[in-house]
Design an enzyme around this catalytic site. Structure first.
Site, PDB file in Angstrom:
ATOM      1  N   LYS A 100      57.387 -24.640  27.921  1.00 33.67           N
ATOM      2  CA  LYS A 100      55.925 -24.598  27.995  1.00 33.67           C
ATOM      3  C   LYS A 100      55.299 -24.136  26.675  1.00 33.67           C
ATOM      4  CE  LYS A 100      55.012 -19.975  29.895  1.00 33.67           C
ATOM      5  NZ  LYS A 100      54.372 -19.245  31.009  1.00 33.67           N
ATOM      6  N   ASP A 101      56.110 -23.548  25.781  1.00 31.97           N
ATOM      7  CA  ASP A 101      55.612 -23.142  24.462  1.00 31.97           C
ATOM      8  C   ASP A 101      55.680 -24.268  23.440  1.00 31.97           C
ATOM      9  OD1 ASP A 101      55.136 -20.608  25.389  1.00 31.97           O
ATOM     10  OD2 ASP A 101      56.951 -19.726  24.542  1.00 31.97           O
ATOM     11  N   ARG A 106      44.565 -20.150  32.528  1.00 36.04           N
ATOM     12  CA  ARG A 106      44.950 -20.975  33.686  1.00 36.04           C
ATOM     13  C   ARG A 106      45.102 -20.115  34.937  1.00 36.04           C
ATOM     14  NH1 ARG A 106      49.721 -21.194  35.977  1.00 36.04           N
ATOM     15  NH2 ARG A 106      50.677 -20.116  34.214  1.00 36.04           N
ATOM     16  N   ARG A 107      45.818 -19.014  34.804  1.00 42.70           N
ATOM     17  CA  ARG A 107      45.998 -18.125  35.954  1.00 42.70           C
ATOM     18  C   ARG A 107      44.676 -17.479  36.351  1.00 42.70           C
ATOM     19  NH1 ARG A 107      51.348 -15.594  33.111  1.00 42.70           N
ATOM     20  NH2 ARG A 107      52.896 -17.059  33.962  1.00 42.70           N
ATOM     21  N   ARG A 160      47.989  -7.632  26.794  1.00 38.64           N
ATOM     22  CA  ARG A 160      48.934  -7.968  25.742  1.00 38.64           C
ATOM     23  C   ARG A 160      50.282  -7.320  26.034  1.00 38.64           C
ATOM     24  NH1 ARG A 160      45.308  -6.737  20.316  1.00 38.64           N
ATOM     25  NH2 ARG A 160      43.654  -8.262  20.720  1.00 38.64           N
ATOM     26  N   ARG A 171      53.756  -5.283  30.214  1.00 38.35           N
ATOM     27  CA  ARG A 171      52.746  -5.685  31.194  1.00 38.35           C
ATOM     28  C   ARG A 171      53.016  -5.093  32.573  1.00 38.35           C
ATOM     29  NH1 ARG A 171      52.609 -11.932  30.155  1.00 38.35           N
ATOM     30  NH2 ARG A 171      54.433 -11.476  28.866  1.00 38.35           N
ATOM     31  N   CYS A 218      47.130 -24.185  24.844  1.00 40.35           N
ATOM     32  CA  CYS A 218      47.543 -23.018  25.608  1.00 40.35           C
ATOM     33  C   CYS A 218      46.363 -22.192  26.103  1.00 40.35           C
ATOM     34  CB  CYS A 218      48.471 -22.144  24.761  1.00 40.35           C
ATOM     35  SG  CYS A 218      47.683 -21.505  23.256  1.00 40.35           S
TER      36      CYS A 218
END
Length: 333
Positions: free
Chosen positions: A87-88, A135-136, A153, A159, A246
């Site tokens: 996905k990156d 997106r989330r 971050r 996190r 992204c």
């Protein structure tokens, strides 16, 4: 001896070792009696260096800052091939490299880690949820208008630590990354694809090498999973057609069953008020689905979404209060 280029993060090294182990096993099956080894070559990327300085990822050009350093290492000959979180991976590939292998995909779902073992529906009104993903954020706000979503971050450990410290009530991460580092049991809610579509390519890995390395290319393809490849190609084709990056609230998931590829996609406003969700299918041969057909499916569904106004939802300037992307992003986090 083969040299595998990887980032230094815990997740990157774990998933690279996962691939290395499967490559060695596959080579041992086709060439019994020979010894094969894969050495991990750690590559420090500009994105990794920015973490300590607190520099936002977007100011460095997005997630491509993680990928480009690994690609350069392969092109220089510092390593033979590189493993990325798919996905990156930018849609445009550099000259001199090819997508040699897409191994079997881990579960692409997103999960929530909430305080006091609370699930998403159990969090009280006004709860603060941290994520580095527009997106989330868009999909959570569409599900619940009574929560607050803030940008965060840091890597996975950082996190999750924001929940235990009480800085936020919950965080949202990718299940794939948590499984790879053995922390999936900490999830208190697994989002269904109806609730939250993942990022295109989430849960999958991408392996790149020089197309001129014929023997290496053949070796890497021993681990290639053609169903996974078809699914992620459809998702990435949709993303490319939407011209979304992204920082865009776009999700997509392709599944394969009964020789049919089904692609479902989402685009929404960052406030969760407006969204477009569409699905399309295409027949594909089994067990080796046709890759051009997968790409055609993704582009066609993106075209439908653009006709429905998706382009108006994609530009997302500075969508989250603290950060619209994670600085020390660890692949499928």
């Amino acid at each position: 001896m083969l040299r595998l280029g990887t980032r230094r993060s815990k997740l990157a090294r774990t998933q690279s070792q996962w691939f290395a182990d499967r490559l060695v096993t596959a080579l041992g099956l086709v060439a019994p009696g020979r010894e094969f080894r894969v050495e991990l070559v750690e590559v420090v990327t500009p994105g990794d260096l920015s973490a300590a300085a607190g520099t936002p990822l977007t100011s460095l050009g997005g997630t491509g800052v993680f990928v480009s350093a690994l690609r350069d290492a392969v092109l220089r000959g510092d390593c033979d091939f590189a493993v990325h979180s798919l996905k990156d991976l930018p849609n445009a590939g550099p000259e001199g490299l090819t997508l040699a292998c897409v191994p079997p995909r881990e579960c692409p779902a997103d999960v929530l880690i909430g305080r006091d073992d609370l699930g998403f529906d159990e969090l009280p009104p006004g709860s603060v949820i941290g994520t580095g993903s527009p997106r989330r954020a868009a999909q959570m706000r569409a599900l619940r208008r009574d929560i607050e979503v803030v940008g965060i971050r840091g890597n996975v450990d950082t996190r999750i630590g924001k929940v235990t410290s009480g800085e936020v009530d919950a965080v949202v991460l990718a299940l794939a990354g948590l499984r790879r580092i053995g922390r999936h049991a900490e999830a208190t809610h697994v989002f269904t694809s109806e609730q939250m579509l993942p990022a295109p390519g989430q849960g999958a890995l991408a392996v790149e090498c020089s197309p001129s390395s014929v023997a290496l290319l053949a070796a890497l393809r021993l681990v290639d999973d053609r169903i996974t490849r078809a699914c992620v190609l459809a998702e990435r084709a949709l993303l490319a057609r939407l011209e979304a990056g992204c920082a865009a609230p776009v999700g997509a998931l392709a599944t394969y069953e009964d020789e049919t590829l089904t692609l479902t996609a989402f685009a929404g406003s960052i406030d969760g008020v407006t969204s477009i969700r569409r699905s399309a299918t295409a027949p594909l041969g089994d067990p080796r689905p046709d890759e051009p057909d997968a790409t055609t499916l993704g582009r066609a569904l993106a075209g439908q979404m653009l006709d429905d106004g998706a382009a108006l939802l994609i530009p997302v300037p500075d969508p989250l209060p603290a950060a619209d992307e994670v600085v020390a992003r660890e692949g499928d986090s």
